[in-house]
Design a protein around this motif. Structure first.
Motif, PDB file in Angstrom:
ATOM      1  N   ALA A 195      26.889 -50.491  66.084  1.00  9.67           N
ATOM      2  CA  ALA A 195      26.181 -49.303  65.606  1.00  9.67           C
ATOM      3  C   ALA A 195      25.213 -49.671  64.489  1.00  9.67           C
ATOM      4  CB  ALA A 195      27.180 -48.252  65.122  1.00  9.67           C
ATOM      5  N   CYS A 196      25.676 -50.535  63.573  1.00  9.98           N
ATOM      6  CA  CYS A 196      24.826 -50.946  62.453  1.00  9.98           C
ATOM      7  C   CYS A 196      23.661 -51.808  62.931  1.00  9.98           C
ATOM      8  CB  CYS A 196      25.657 -51.699  61.426  1.00  9.98           C
ATOM      9  SG  CYS A 196      26.864 -50.672  60.535  1.00  9.98           S
ATOM     10  N   GLU A 197      23.921 -52.731  63.846  1.00 16.15           N
ATOM     11  CA  GLU A 197      22.861 -53.585  64.372  1.00 16.15           C
ATOM     12  C   GLU A 197      21.757 -52.754  65.022  1.00 16.15           C
ATOM     13  OE1 GLU A 197      25.550 -57.524  65.581  1.00 16.15           O
ATOM     14  OE2 GLU A 197      24.967 -56.060  67.092  1.00 16.15           O
ATOM     15  N   ILE A 198      22.176 -51.773  65.819  1.00 20.22           N
ATOM     16  CA  ILE A 198      21.195 -50.954  66.537  1.00 20.22           C
ATOM     17  C   ILE A 198      20.433 -50.068  65.563  1.00 20.22           C
ATOM     18  CG2 ILE A 198      20.898 -49.172  68.305  1.00 20.22           C
ATOM     19  CD1 ILE A 198      23.507 -50.390  69.586  1.00 20.22           C
ATOM     20  N   GLN A 199      21.121 -49.546  64.535  1.00 17.75           N
ATOM     21  CA  GLN A 199      20.421 -48.730  63.545  1.00 17.75           C
ATOM     22  C   GLN A 199      19.374 -49.556  62.806  1.00 17.75           C
ATOM     23  OE1 GLN A 199      22.503 -45.760  61.213  1.00 17.75           O
ATOM     24  NE2 GLN A 199      21.579 -46.531  59.324  1.00 17.75           N
ATOM     25  N   GLY A 204      13.570 -50.389  62.126  1.00 17.90           N
ATOM     26  CA  GLY A 204      12.470 -51.324  62.028  1.00 17.90           C
ATOM     27  C   GLY A 204      11.303 -50.963  62.940  1.00 17.90           C
ATOM     28  N   MET A 205      11.534 -50.050  63.885  1.00 17.78           N
ATOM     29  CA  MET A 205      10.480 -49.651  64.825  1.00 17.78           C
ATOM     30  C   MET A 205       9.841 -48.321  64.474  1.00 17.78           C
ATOM     31  SD  MET A 205      12.001 -50.791  68.537  1.00 17.78           S
ATOM     32  CE  MET A 205      13.290 -49.550  68.487  1.00 17.78           C
ATOM     33  N   GLY A 206      10.509 -47.512  63.649  1.00 12.63           N
ATOM     34  CA  GLY A 206       9.952 -46.212  63.314  1.00 12.63           C
ATOM     35  C   GLY A 206      11.043 -45.201  63.041  1.00 12.63           C
ATOM     36  N   GLN A 207      10.718 -43.937  63.219  1.00 15.88           N
ATOM     37  CA  GLN A 207      11.648 -42.850  62.929  1.00 15.88           C
ATOM     38  C   GLN A 207      12.609 -42.654  64.097  1.00 15.88           C
ATOM     39  OE1 GLN A 207      11.943 -41.302  60.046  1.00 15.88           O
ATOM     40  NE2 GLN A 207      13.632 -40.039  60.775  1.00 15.88           N
TER      41      GLN A 207
END
Length: 253
Positions: A195-199, A204-207
């Motif tokens: 979950a943390c990795e994906i967040q 890093g890509m935007g909102q």
């Protein structure tokens, strides 16, 4: 071939089984990139010895942990075996606190992964923006950073902030996961780490798109519907141990 410790009359079958499972877990953590030099801790209660638990020998890397070199200590931090290795006080103070006061905290895992520390250091913490995060929304506790956890008096606040949760983000610090079994704690840690990795990747890509509370509730209701053989995390952990065995089986010694 059995080690001398495994065949020692002072080591029960239950203790040796716990030692092997915990040693395997340290190797799985290392395989997954969750080692942090010689730091961080995974502890497990001994099922047949009241107030005794196993912890990693301070000074060894996770990749060096074996069933035979794990250190057995009591709830007050006293060594119960003749291990030549010391115990990291930061690991003992935090873990013994939860083992002492929480009957269901059979296994406790604490890590300093990059993604875990990043989200723990982010205002708002874990957000409902991905599949795995939805597992934890409303089910995760937070504790503000007070420095290295070596002071007993911090324990009261740790317990109060944990409450009835069994997963915690230590703010500015890292991940804490507990389970009634080691595999259960492992799968909680794994899912929170994902979950943390994906967040981190998403931010890093935007909102990110936040998932509505009613959908989170449905997700949490349904995600546990599947009955996994052996209990929560058992099949997951067994699969990881098989992978570790392909790399190095010395953890069994």
């Amino acid at each position: 071939m059995a080690t001398a410790l495994a065949t020692s009359p002072q080591v029960s079958d239950a203790e040796w089984e716990a030692r092997q499972q915990l040693a395997a877990c340290y190797r799985v953590f290392d395989m997954l990139g969750w080692s942090e030099m010689i730091y961080n801790h995974i502890t497990v209660k001994l099922p047949d010895q009241e107030g005794a638990f196993l912890i990693n020998p301070f000074g060894l890397h996770f990749s060096e942990v074996k069933a035979s070199n794990l250190v057995k200590i009591d709830i007050d931090g006293n060594k119960l075996d003749d291990s030549p290795y010391p115990v990291n006080r930061a690991g003992f103070v935090q873990h013994s606190l939860f083992h002492r006061h929480l009957s269901d905290a059979h296994c406790i895992m604490h890590s300093h992964t990059t993604a875990g520390m990043a989200v723990a250091s982010l205002e708002g913490g874990l957000r409902p923006t991905n599949f795995y995060a939805c597992n934890f929304i409303g089910q995760i506790a937070y504790h503000d950073f007070e420095g290295v956890t070596v002071r007993d008096e911090e324990g009261e606040r740790l317990l109060a902030n944990l409450g009835d949760k069994r997963v915690m983000l230590l703010r500015n610090h890292g991940i804490l996961a507990m389970g009634r079994t080691l595999p259960e704690a492992f799968v909680k840690h794994w899912a929170l780490q994902r979950a943390c990795e994906i967040q981190v990747a998403t931010l890093g890509m935007g909102q990110p798109i936040e998932i509505a509370p009613e959908v989170v509730a449905v997700h949490q209701r349904d995600v546990h519907m599947a009955q996994v053989p052996g209990g929560p995390g058992a099949a997951d952990f067994a699969a990881m141990v098989r992978l570790v065995d392909r790399i190095d089986r010395s953890w069994r010694d």
